[in-house]
Design an enzyme around this catalytic site. Structure first.
Site, PDB file in Angstrom:
ATOM      1  N   ALA A 108       6.528-105.175  11.160  1.00  0.00           N
ATOM      2  CA  ALA A 108       6.762-106.512  11.701  1.00  0.00           C
ATOM      3  C   ALA A 108       6.318-107.626  10.763  1.00  0.00           C
ATOM      4  CB  ALA A 108       6.039-106.651  13.037  1.00  0.00           C
ATOM      5  N   ASN A 176      -0.212-101.973  13.877  1.00  0.00           N
ATOM      6  CA  ASN A 176       0.039-101.029  12.794  1.00  0.00           C
ATOM      7  C   ASN A 176       0.290-101.767  11.482  1.00  0.00           C
ATOM      8  OD1 ASN A 176       0.120 -98.077  13.619  1.00  0.00           O
ATOM      9  ND2 ASN A 176       1.290 -99.005  15.271  1.00  0.00           N
ATOM     10  N   HIS A 204       2.487-113.088  13.066  1.00  0.00           N
ATOM     11  CA  HIS A 204       1.564-112.491  12.104  1.00  0.00           C
ATOM     12  C   HIS A 204       1.413-113.451  10.918  1.00  0.00           C
ATOM     13  CE1 HIS A 204       1.628-108.637  14.174  1.00  0.00           C
ATOM     14  NE2 HIS A 204       2.948-108.642  14.122  1.00  0.00           N
TER      15      HIS A 204
END
Length: 253
Positions: A108, A176, A204
């Site tokens: 991601a 992750n 993120h």
């Protein structure tokens, strides 16, 4: 993949400890009619070129070595498992001995190629700030163990700050990417997780400080329609990796 995005590949078999999950997936496929394996040995008996782990960090620990020992390449989606240095060493040793490969999609986040390039000259610090809607974090082991009530969160609240190796254990379905970032940087990332009711996307932010450059990357992802704890981009990155591998095999052949 089933809609023709990955054209030079065939899905030969599916396996899950909960067989009904495979049956549901198989029923939704149009192009492929994979065998549903009754056990993991039957899956490996299909002689796959590549096995994609899309289950859990525990699945990597249980089946990763067996995949490589069988002569297949391994794609790891639950990259957090690779923060276990002993497991990673065993997988790498098996891959070298069997002349196979271990692949990890970018998941991601973006910019891992640049992070890896900076690692060649040394990275001073690497930090990941993950901001998600509270509902996406509710089922995390850390939230349950600490008794954090995210239903009452009304403003952005930092619920975790610590090393990536711990974050991937406490939030196995959420970060992750922290492991992927740490592996690319060759340095363990510091992770900050924020439950933010003001956002609808999984965000993120990567901050890297090195001799060669200071790097900041921000990615805002739509949650996966099938699993709000993870991002749609994570699934697309796995498909993109499969497409690249399939295209490479076509050229080699």
């Amino acid at each position: 993949m089933d809609e023709g995005v990955v054209e030079n590949a065939e899905l030969v078999a599916l396996y899950d400890v909960a067989r009904e999950r495979c049956e549901k997936l198989a029923s939704e496929l149009k192009r492929f009619k994979p065998r549903i394996a009754s056990c993991f040995e039957e899956l490996l008996g299909s002689k796959p070129d590549v096995v994609v782990e899309a289950a859990s960090q525990q699945a990597v620990r249980e089946y990763g070595l067996r995949v490589l020992e069988s002569g297949a390449d391994l794609i790891v989606l639950s990259v957090g498992a690779l923060m276990d240095r002993d497991l990673l060493a065993k997988l790498v040793e098996a891959a070298r001995r069997k002349r196979r490969h271990i692949y990890t999609p970018s998941g991601a986040i973006a910019g891992l190629d640049a992070v890896y390039a900076l690692s060649l000259n040394g990275i001073r610090s690497v930090r990941l700030v993950t901001r998600k809607p509270p509902r996406a974090l509710k089922d995390a082991p850390y939230v349950r163990e600490k008794g954090i009530n995210l239903d009452e969160t009304r403003e952005p609240t930092t619920i975790y700050v610590g090393p990536a190796s711990e974050a991937v254990k406490y939030f196995p379905a959420n970060v992750n990417v922290a492991a992927a970032l740490s592996l690319a940087a060759k340095k363990e990332a510091t992770v900050e997780i924020v439950a933010d009711p003001t956002v609808e996307r999984n965000i993120h932010e990567i901050h890297v400080d090195s001799e060669a450059s200071k790097l900041t990357i921000r990615v805002e992802n739509t949650p996966s329609p099938m699993n709000p704890r993870t991002s749609y981009l994570a699934a697309l990155s796995a498909i993109a990796l499969l497409k690249r591998l399939a295209d490479e095999r076509l050229w080699i052949a």
